[in-house]
Design an enzyme around this catalytic site. Structure first.
Site, PDB file in Angstrom:
ATOM      1  N   GLY A 104      33.789  35.713  36.121  1.00 31.37           N
ATOM      2  CA  GLY A 104      35.295  35.266  36.679  1.00 31.37           C
ATOM      3  C   GLY A 104      36.186  36.175  36.220  1.00 31.37           C
ATOM      4  N   GLY A 135      39.507  37.574  34.304  1.00 31.64           N
ATOM      5  CA  GLY A 135      40.226  37.111  33.074  1.00 31.64           C
ATOM      6  C   GLY A 135      41.785  37.658  33.197  1.00 31.64           C
ATOM      7  N   GLY A 136      42.469  37.845  32.162  1.00 30.65           N
ATOM      8  CA  GLY A 136      43.854  38.200  32.262  1.00 30.65           C
ATOM      9  C   GLY A 136      44.062  39.645  32.840  1.00 30.65           C
ATOM     10  CB  VAL A 171      35.165  38.138  32.578  1.00 30.70           C
ATOM     11  CG1 VAL A 171      34.377  38.018  31.367  1.00 30.70           C
ATOM     12  CG2 VAL A 171      36.298  38.285  32.298  1.00 30.70           C
ATOM     13  CE  LYS A 189      37.741  38.581  28.404  1.00 29.82           C
ATOM     14  NZ  LYS A 189      38.895  37.831  28.270  1.00 29.82           N
ATOM     15  CG  ASP A 214      48.277  35.197  30.759  1.00 30.80           C
ATOM     16  OD1 ASP A 214      48.752  34.554  31.296  1.00 30.80           O
ATOM     17  OD2 ASP A 214      47.101  35.839  31.193  1.00 30.80           O
TER      18      ASP A 214
END
Length: 727
Positions: free
Chosen positions: A462, A464-465, A469, A482, A578
């Protein structure tokens, strides 16, 4: 060869081993060149003495003894006993004197004793079973008009030797002579081997270099044992004895005598040309009671062919009384001395191109028992037969040449790209602070090739920040890789220092940073992998899993503990920036761990990324949005939104007024907050705890920053609530 002592110093051992190797090579060469038994002399002056010939007891086979006469300089080699033995195999020449005179002037001579001739060797050829030696010359010289003196010498040979009938000839020199084999007593009944006559005494008819009966004659060697001169009968003999008093007969190696007219005059000219005798060839063989053994038979006693790769050939030497004799030969493709152990050695045929043909288009390759001559690259056939032809026609060559050229260009391009890639990798590594992280030695630095196989769609987890990832497996450990958005991170030492700070954060409720890769444009960060994904997935995916209040309370308490550690217990204060359910990960036992912490310190602060990367607007502190100043109370606000999602299982969304936050705050004012609780946990006995959680969320969401509690207080309060549930 002596073995180097083990007590030598180590540096010397290397040198000694090298020297030992050189000595071994030299020793092998000596072994290949050996012609006689070890310890036996193999030279007499300039002449080689190969076995079965020899100079010392134990160094020769019976009948092959050689005497080296050192009174000469250089020393000369003689067959031992050749000046004393008398056998049937003779070139018989006797010395006659004028002590008795016949009535016939042509037969006016008498006999005296025979003198012996010592056989001096010139050289020995083992492979041809031949020895070259100096032989005697028979002469008959007139002492006056009516008398002459016949000088003959006996060359005694052992039964193992005989003059070669194929390599020697009989030569007579004189104005009127006949050379006979000595078996007749009268010239009238003699069959001459050859005759020479200059009719009428016309010596001018003789020609230099011609031996066809005019002053010189030549004949094949007879099988009879000896030769003598028979004078011609002519009146001219009375007038020529002063100018041409001598005639000669000799057994000599073919082509070694060239007739010269001065040889017809006087008794000193021809002997001066051959002061040691005339060269002749002797055959030799091994004689005894047995010949060559048949196939499968045991060799006879004292068998002479002792070398490997040798064989036996039956032979007969002259008129020897032994009918059983043989010689030894090296097998085909071998050379050397078959009469000594390991005397026959493999021939390097490639060094003798005149004997072993290999086409100029072939490549000569030596091997045991022969040689090969494969054709050169691009050709086919057999170089031994001279059949090397081109494999490809001109068109095929052009195609192949073009293909090779393209291949070379491709390889060179690849190497160039590889060089550029290596250079770029090094530049990225240094740009991303690799030198700083090397010195720190507290975080693992991965190579690009270690992580690259996992950066593909099938491993995608998915976003990430700050990027995608991926799931990977490094050293049997599952990891999350990441991949940052290009240009989104700090560069050089700033990034390296922030990574060092994160790697020092070790807490049970914080995701562990394992390492990073700096050999790419933007670094790859490697974290521990948590199997149950994020709190966001648990709460809001379509396949919602049951989540009771106890588990939600534990997740809240563990998340708060992780944030409290970052704010006040870490060596350096770390602000998350975050906080949201997507950054709270759960392991296989649903233990919560904070992920992507400190991301705001890693991210470059520019307009492009402020709204897109630094924090999710649905969870962001409005005060931070207005002031641009990120504090620990900003994380507290975001955590308050997380608490709302935990108790309501509703998703926070970004709008002018956050619908979840605004709805909850409005309901709380009207004391109707239970309307927003998740029905799954909104049961009577738990409403008190839910109200307590709601009140804590309201405090966190206060627009007055100073009224927001610290994360340590929140964590402590949640811990007490969690413990109370377990009592």
């Amino acid at each position: 060869m002596p073995t180097p002592s083990r007590s030598r110093l180590l540096p010397l051992r290397v040198l000694l081993l090298i020297l030992a190797g050189v000595a071994a090579i030299v020793g092998e060469q000596d072994e290949q060149q050996r012609i006689t038994h070890p310890g036996c002399p193999d030279k007499c002056g300039n002449m080689s003495i190969p076995f079965p010939f020899g100079l010392m007891p134990g160094c020769f086979r019976e009948g092959f003894q050689v005497t080296c006469d050192h009174s000469f300089d250089p020393p000369r080699a003689f067959l031992a006993g050749s000046d004393t033995e008398t056998t049937t195999n003779l070139i018989t020449l006797t010395e006659r004197d004028e002590s008795a005179v016949s009535d016939d002037p042509d037969l006016a001579y008498s006999y005296s004793n025979t003198s012996s001739w010592a056989v001096e060797l010139m050289d020995v050829s083992i492979d041809r079973s031949e020895a070259r030696a100096y032989g005697p010359v028979t002469s008959r010289c007139s002492t006056n008009i009516a008398h002459s003196k016949l000088k003959e010498q006996a060359m005694a040979l052992d039964e193992r030797f005989a003059a070669s009938e194929t390599l020697n000839v009989v030569v007579g020199v004189g104005w009127k002579i006949g050379v006979t084999d000595g078996s007749s007593s009268s010239s009238y009944t003699t069959t001459f081997a050859c005759r020479s006559e200059l009719a009428g005494g016309h010596l001018e008819h003789a020609r230099n270099g011609s031996c066809t009966g005019r002053g010189c004659c030549e004949a094949a060697l007879s099988t009879q044992p000896g030769y003598e001169i028979v004078p011609g009968v002519s009146a001219e003999n009375n007038t020529l004895w002063r100018t041409s008093p001598c005639s000669y007969a000799m057994v000599i190696e073919k082509s070694r005598y060239t007739f010269s007219t001065p040889d017809l005059y006087g008794d000193k000219v021809l002997p001066k040309r051959f002061p040691r005798g005339v060269p002749m060839v002797l055959d030799f063989a091994i004689v005894g009671d047995a010949a060559c053994p048949g196939k499968g038979q045991r060799p006879p006693p004292d068998y002479a062919c002792v070398s490997n790769n040798s064989y036996c050939v039956n032979a007969t030497v002259g008129h020897t009384t032994y009918t059983l004799s043989y010689v030894c030969k090296c097998s085909e493709h071998y050379e050397g001395n078959p009469y000594i152990a390991n005397g026959c050695r493999d021939i390097n045929e490639c060094k003798s191109p005149d004997l072993y043909y290999c086409s100029s288009n072939g490549i000569c390759m030596n091997r045991l028992n022969g040689y090969d001559c494969p054709c050169k690259s691009g050709m086919k056939g057999d170089g031994k037969l001279g059949h090397c032809a081109e494999k490809f026609p001109l068109v095929a060559k052009a195609v192949v040449g073009t293909t090779i050229s393209i291949f070379i260009i491709a390889v060179m391009s690849f190497l160039l790209l590889l060089h550029k890639e290596k250079k770029k990798t090094k530049e990225f590594y240094e740009k991303n602070g690799g030198l700083t992280l090397e010195k720190a030695k507290i975080i693992k630095l991965f190579k690009k090739d270690e992580l690259k196989p996992y950066l593909k769609k099938s491993n995608f987890i998915g976003n990430g920040g700050f990027g995608a990832v991926y799931k990977g497996n490094l050293g049997n450990e599952l990891v999350a890789i990441k991949r940052t958005i290009s240009g989104s991170l700090l560069e050089n030492e700033q990034f390296a220092n922030e990574v060092i700070i994160q790697s020092q954060v070790i807490h049970k409720n914080i995701v562990r940073l394992i390492g990073c890769c700096l050999e790419v444009d933007t670094p790859l960060l490697v974290y521990e992998f948590l199997s149950n994904g994020s709190l966001h997935d648990i709460l809001h995916n379509n396949d919602k899993k049951p989540l009771n209040l106890d588990r939600r309370l534990s997740i809240a308490a563990e998340s708060a503990d992780g944030l409290a550690y970052m704010h006040s217990k870490a060596n350096t204060k770390i602000l998350h920036g975050d906080v949201k359910p997507a950054n709270i990960l759960l392991d296989d036992r649903f233990v919560a761990k904070i992920a992507d912490f400190g991301i705001s310190r890693l991210i470059v602060r520019d307009k492009q990324h402020t709204g897109k990367v630094i924090g999710d607007m649905s969870y962001m502190d409005p005060v931070y949005l207005q002031s641009g100043l990120l504090t620990e109370k900003s994380d507290v606000y975001s955590f308050g939104v997380v608490l709302l999602e935990l108790i309501s299982r509703k998703k926070a969304t970004h709008s002018d007024n956050n619908s979840l936050v605004s709805s909850f705050l409005e309901a709380h004012k009207r004391e109707k907050s239970p309307d927003l609780f998740d029905n799954e946990i909104a049961i009577g006995e738990d409403l008190e705890i839910l109200q307590s959680l709601a009140g804590m969320a309201v405090e966190c969401l206060s627009l007055d920053v100073d009224k927001r509690p610290d994360m340590t207080d929140i964590a402590h309060h949640l811990l007490l609530l969690n413990k109370s549930r377990k009592l």
